[in-house]
Enzyme design. Structure first.
Site, PDB file in Angstrom:
ATOM      1  CG  ASP A 162     -26.363  59.385  52.859  1.00  0.00           C
ATOM      2  OD1 ASP A 162     -27.584  59.193  52.653  1.00  0.00           O
ATOM      3  OD2 ASP A 162     -25.625  59.941  52.026  1.00  0.00           O
ATOM      4  CE  LYS A 205     -25.054  60.612  49.160  1.00  0.00           C
ATOM      5  NZ  LYS A 205     -26.398  60.894  49.715  1.00  0.00           N
ATOM      6  CD  GLU A 260     -26.764  61.349  45.219  1.00  0.00           C
ATOM      7  OE1 GLU A 260     -26.091  60.902  46.164  1.00  0.00           O
ATOM      8  OE2 GLU A 260     -27.905  61.779  45.348  1.00  0.00           O
ATOM      9  CE  LYS A 274     -28.728  58.355  45.871  1.00  0.00           C
ATOM     10  NZ  LYS A 274     -28.737  57.897  47.269  1.00  0.00           N
ATOM     11  CB  SER A 302     -36.673  59.445  46.106  1.00  0.00           C
ATOM     12  OG  SER A 302     -36.263  59.922  47.365  1.00  0.00           O
ATOM     13  N   GLY A 334     -37.180  64.123  46.232  1.00  0.00           N
ATOM     14  CA  GLY A 334     -38.345  64.934  46.557  1.00  0.00           C
ATOM     15  C   GLY A 334     -39.617  64.459  45.869  1.00  0.00           C
ATOM     16  CB  SER A 365     -29.693  54.656  45.985  1.00  0.00           C
ATOM     17  OG  SER A 365     -28.905  55.145  47.055  1.00  0.00           O
ATOM     18  N   GLY A 376     -33.631  57.981  49.873  1.00  0.00           N
ATOM     19  CA  GLY A 376     -33.594  58.491  51.236  1.00  0.00           C
ATOM     20  C   GLY A 376     -35.017  58.784  51.672  1.00  0.00           C
ATOM     21  NE  ARG A 377     -35.462  64.085  49.905  1.00  0.00           N
ATOM     22  CZ  ARG A 377     -35.198  65.074  49.052  1.00  0.00           C
ATOM     23  NH1 ARG A 377     -35.916  66.182  49.102  1.00  0.00           N
ATOM     24  NH2 ARG A 377     -34.236  64.949  48.166  1.00  0.00           N
TER      25      ARG A 377
HETATM   26  P1  13P Z   1     -33.378  61.203  48.372  1.00  0.00           P
HETATM   27  O1  13P Z   1     -33.871  59.867  47.881  1.00  0.00           O
HETATM   28  O2  13P Z   1     -34.156  61.723  49.548  1.00  0.00           O
HETATM   29  O3  13P Z   1     -33.193  62.190  47.262  1.00  0.00           O
HETATM   30  O4  13P Z   1     -31.947  60.936  48.993  1.00  0.00           O
HETATM   31  C1  13P Z   1     -31.065  60.138  48.303  1.00  0.00           C
HETATM   32  C2  13P Z   1     -29.686  60.600  48.560  1.00  0.00           C
HETATM   33  O5  13P Z   1     -28.869  59.860  49.024  1.00  0.00           O
HETATM   34  C3  13P Z   1     -29.343  61.977  48.185  1.00  0.00           C
HETATM   35  O6  13P Z   1     -27.970  62.138  48.224  1.00  0.00           O
END
Ligand code: 13P
Length: 341
Positions: free
Chosen positions: A24, A137, A178, A220, A262, A264, A290, A292-293
């Site tokens: 997202d 989210k 989150e 989250k 995650s 970073g 959950s 992203g990176r």
């Molecule tokens: P990261 O795992 O890259 O921190 O991203 C998760 C996310 O949805 C941040 O809002």
């Protein structure tokens, strides 16, 4: 509100062996990611990239329970005209949507932010539900620095998270709550623990005040980790121990699941930390990812915007999804990473 249905969706999002793909990224963030691999951030490139992920059938059907989409993506079609959201549903995963509208400077609190987007949220949620989104989210950002976070920043962000969560449940959408405490900075793991504990306690206090049903939400959070610039980096075992202790102290057992960001961490650290926590049974809630990176860095690099690299990108994504899926069951080992490489 049908709480049984909300609980069913929330439980499916954290099913053993599965986790959430956070795809997202806002237009600004995806541009940063694309800049790093030398790809121009056009609407077509963003579509091609996300289509590559959602068409990774093996990863999507076996390891991914849900996908968080950005507004552009939920309305976008794949190259052959199929709505991208349908690809996710066809793989058996649940579509979700990021609904916050980013952060703004918090008045009177230098260096601190508040997440915005509550105006007209009820109407937007209705449209997203009709399109197929079953969870949402909202990300609050808390920074650690000298003299911050202030109680003001923690309070206003927790209040907004709870307002958002209540609106989601009224629209029959499961809220991912989150509150992210950033890992930038040179603070140690104990400072991260202390700040995160204040943030989580305030967040659950607001959720109760605003009558959010804990059985119908997902948390989250960040893990308890050392700041990136801290000279003393905590071990995997210490991160797992302290994060589980922190969550046990702050998160009611009625919450069906916790899906970490995650934030970073390196790909492998994010997997190792989740795995270590899932060996510390029994836990009152399911612990999953959950990311992203930590799910997308490898496929982005392998793809690099080239059609001939789609298979390599999908392979990289499938590998990370499988490693994290194993970590949700405490069955990952670093030797599995080397074997695949
Ligand atoms: P990261 O795992 O890259 O921190 O991203 C998760 C996310 O949805 C941040 O809002």
């Amino acid at each position: 509100m049908n709480l049984t249905e909300l609980n069913k969706v929330a439980t499916a999002m954290v099913a053993p062996g599965k986790g959430v793909l956070a795809a997202d990224e806002s237009s600004g963030t995806i541009k940063k990611r694309f800049d790093a691999i030398g790809v121009e951030s056009t609407e077509d490139n963003r579509r091609d990239y996300r289509e590559m992920l959602f068409r990774s059938t093996d990863a999507m059907s076996r390891h991914i329970s849900g996908v968080i989409l950005y507004d552009e993506t939920i309305w976008q079609n794949a190259k052959d005209g199929t709505p991208l959201i349908r690809l996710i549903e066809q793989a058996g995963a649940i579509p979700g949507i990021k609904v916050d509208e980013g952060t703004q400077a918090l008045p009177m609190c230098p260096g601190e932010l508040v997440t915005v987007g509550l105006d007209r949220l009820a109407e937007r949620l209705k449209k997203y539900y009709e399109r197929g989104a079953r969870f949402a989210k909202w990300r609050a950002v808390i920074d650690i620095g000298s003299g911050i976070p202030s109680m003001t920043a923690i309070h206003v962000n927790a209040h907004a998270l709870a307002r958002y969560a209540a609106l989601c449940q009224a629209a029959q959408i499961v809220p991912i709550v989150e509150p992210e405490v950033l890992m930038d900075g040179d603070h140690d793991i104990d400072r991260c623990y202390e700040v995160t504990s204040r943030v989580l306690n305030k967040t659950f206090q607001e959720l109760r005040v605003q009558r959010v049903a804990l059985e119908g939400m997902i948390l989250k959070p960040n893990m308890a980790v050392s700041g990136k610039k801290c000279a003393k980096q905590a071990s995997v075992a210490e991160v797992a121990d302290k994060t589980v202790r922190l969550l046990k102290a702050c998160v009611p057992a009625a919450v069906p699941g916790i899906a970490f960001l995650s934030g970073g961490q390196s790909d492998e650290d994010a997997t190792a930390h989740l795995n270590a926590m899932n060996t510390l049974c029994p836990l009152p809630w399911r612990l999953t990812f959950s990311y992203g990176r930590a799910l997308q860095a490898a496929p982005q690099k392998a793809w690099s915007g080239k059609a001939e690299n789609v298979a390599a990108g999908q392979k990289a994504f499938t590998h990370r999804a499988r490693m994290n899926a194993l970590a949700t069951k405490g069955e990952w080992a670093s030797a599995l990473e080397q074997k695949a490489a």
